[in-house]
Design a protein around this motif. Structure first.
Motif, PDB file in Angstrom:
ATOM      1  N   ARG A  54       0.815  -1.219   0.000  1.00 40.04           N
ATOM      2  CA  ARG A  54       0.000   0.000   0.000  1.00 40.04           C
ATOM      3  C   ARG A  54       0.849   1.269   0.000  1.00 40.04           C
ATOM      4  O   ARG A  54       0.355   2.346  -0.313  1.00 40.04           O
ATOM      5  N   LEU A  55       2.121   1.145   0.332  1.00 34.94           N
ATOM      6  CA  LEU A  55       2.997   2.318   0.298  1.00 34.94           C
ATOM      7  C   LEU A  55       3.111   2.892  -1.113  1.00 34.94           C
ATOM      8  O   LEU A  55       3.450   4.064  -1.269  1.00 34.94           O
ATOM      9  N   ALA A  56       2.800   2.106  -2.126  1.00 32.28           N
ATOM     10  CA  ALA A  56       2.831   2.617  -3.496  1.00 32.28           C
ATOM     11  C   ALA A  56       1.843   3.760  -3.691  1.00 32.28           C
ATOM     12  O   ALA A  56       1.987   4.549  -4.624  1.00 32.28           O
ATOM     13  N   TRP A  57       0.860   3.885  -2.807  1.00 25.79           N
ATOM     14  CA  TRP A  57      -0.123   4.966  -2.893  1.00 25.79           C
ATOM     15  C   TRP A  57       0.268   6.157  -2.033  1.00 25.79           C
ATOM     16  O   TRP A  57      -0.450   7.162  -1.989  1.00 25.79           O
ATOM     17  N   PHE A  58       1.416   6.067  -1.350  1.00 22.97           N
ATOM     18  CA  PHE A  58       1.893   7.144  -0.477  1.00 22.97           C
ATOM     19  C   PHE A  58       3.310   7.568  -0.860  1.00 22.97           C
ATOM     20  O   PHE A  58       4.068   8.029  -0.012  1.00 22.97           O
ATOM     21  N   LEU A  59       3.685   7.394  -2.106  1.00 21.26           N
ATOM     22  CA  LEU A  59       5.073   7.634  -2.506  1.00 21.26           C
ATOM     23  C   LEU A  59       5.506   9.080  -2.313  1.00 21.26           C
ATOM     24  O   LEU A  59       6.628   9.318  -1.871  1.00 21.26           O
ATOM     25  N   GLY A  60       4.656  10.032  -2.628  1.00 21.55           N
ATOM     26  CA  GLY A  60       5.017  11.440  -2.423  1.00 21.55           C
ATOM     27  C   GLY A  60       5.324  11.747  -0.970  1.00 21.55           C
ATOM     28  O   GLY A  60       6.430  12.213  -0.638  1.00 21.55           O
ATOM     29  N   PRO A  61       4.379  11.483  -0.056  1.00 23.29           N
ATOM     30  CA  PRO A  61       4.661  11.734   1.357  1.00 23.29           C
ATOM     31  C   PRO A  61       5.824  10.895   1.897  1.00 23.29           C
ATOM     32  O   PRO A  61       6.607  11.372   2.726  1.00 23.29           O
ATOM     33  N   LEU A  62       5.957   9.661   1.420  1.00 24.92           N
ATOM     34  CA  LEU A  62       7.041   8.791   1.880  1.00 24.92           C
ATOM     35  C   LEU A  62       8.394   9.383   1.496  1.00 24.92           C
ATOM     36  O   LEU A  62       9.302   9.487   2.328  1.00 24.92           O
ATOM     37  N   GLY A  63       8.523   9.805   0.234  1.00 25.57           N
ATOM     38  CA  GLY A  63       9.780  10.391  -0.226  1.00 25.57           C
ATOM     39  C   GLY A  63      10.107  11.697   0.462  1.00 25.57           C
ATOM     40  O   GLY A  63      11.264  11.982   0.767  1.00 25.57           O
ATOM     41  N   ARG A  64       9.098  12.486   0.729  1.00 25.79           N
ATOM     42  CA  ARG A  64       9.309  13.768   1.406  1.00 25.79           C
ATOM     43  C   ARG A  64       9.724  13.551   2.868  1.00 25.79           C
ATOM     44  O   ARG A  64      10.618  14.218   3.376  1.00 25.79           O
ATOM     45  N   ARG A  65       9.078  12.614   3.530  1.00 25.48           N
ATOM     46  CA  ARG A  65       9.348  12.392   4.956  1.00 25.48           C
ATOM     47  C   ARG A  65      10.682  11.693   5.197  1.00 25.48           C
ATOM     48  O   ARG A  65      11.352  11.939   6.200  1.00 25.48           O
ATOM     49  N   PHE A  66      11.072  10.806   4.271  1.00 24.00           N
ATOM     50  CA  PHE A  66      12.295  10.022   4.438  1.00 24.00           C
ATOM     51  C   PHE A  66      13.201  10.185   3.213  1.00 24.00           C
ATOM     52  O   PHE A  66      13.362   9.256   2.417  1.00 24.00           O
TER      53      PHE A  66
END
Length: 182
Positions: A54-66
């Motif tokens: 499901r992280l594939a649907w949060f890639l923008g926030p994931l990349g920004r946060r980490f």
């Protein structure tokens, strides 16, 4: 350092997470925060390996946060993945949520339906292709490895080395011989 295992689902993320549980210096989880929302959804601790399709649907926030995370794109043969999703397709008259993410994608994202039996496999392929492309584009300029689940046992030692993990590689590799979520 955080490590994220990205994939379509039905691609071996649970097996990969189980293998990572045999590594030291990192915690490991599979969909461990999937029921969280807002900032809490991505509140992964340092030195953690998370496998969650499901992280594939949060890639923008994931990349920004980490921004310093390391990623693995875990893949499985396209046709095998689509066929696996098809087996989980909800029965006629059932809630779309019974079909998991592919049912939600086919009905709520693509907004097509009802699907004829002949169209369902194509919808599953479309899901696999869409998520795969999203992941590939996200990873273009980020540190990552691409691992096919069919050869994950051979690739796992390099993965462990690249993230600086140690542990029982024999036990870790043995996890790829177990069907964890069939």
């Amino acid at each position: 350092m955080r490590v994220f295992i990205l994939g379509t689902g039905r691609c071996g993320t649970l097996s990969f997470a189980r293998a990572c549980a045999h590594l030291t210096r990192f915690s490991a989880g599979h969909e461990s925060r999937s029921n969280r929302i807002n900032e809490d959804r991505l509140a992964y601790s340092d030195r953690h390996i998370e496998a969650d399709p499901r992280l594939a649907w949060f890639l923008g926030p994931l990349g920004r946060r980490f921004p310093d995370a390391f990623y693995v794109h875990l893949r499985r043969d396209r046709e095998a993945t689509a066929a696996s999703f098809l087996r989980r397709w909800p029965a006629a008259g059932s809630s779309i949520h019974r079909g998991g993410i592919v049912g939600a994608f086919a009905h709520a994202i693509v907004m097509h339906g009802p699907y004829r039996e002949a169209d369902r496999l194509d919808a599953c392929r479309f899901y696999v292709d869409t998520v795969t492309t999203n992941i590939e584009e996200f990873l273009r300029d980020r540190p990552h490895m691409t691992i096919d689940i069919e050869t994950a046992a051979e690739a796992f030692p390099e993965f462990a080395w690249r993230i600086g993990a140690e542990g029982d590689l024999t036990e870790a590799i043995a996890e790829f011989g177990v069907h964890h979520n069939s």
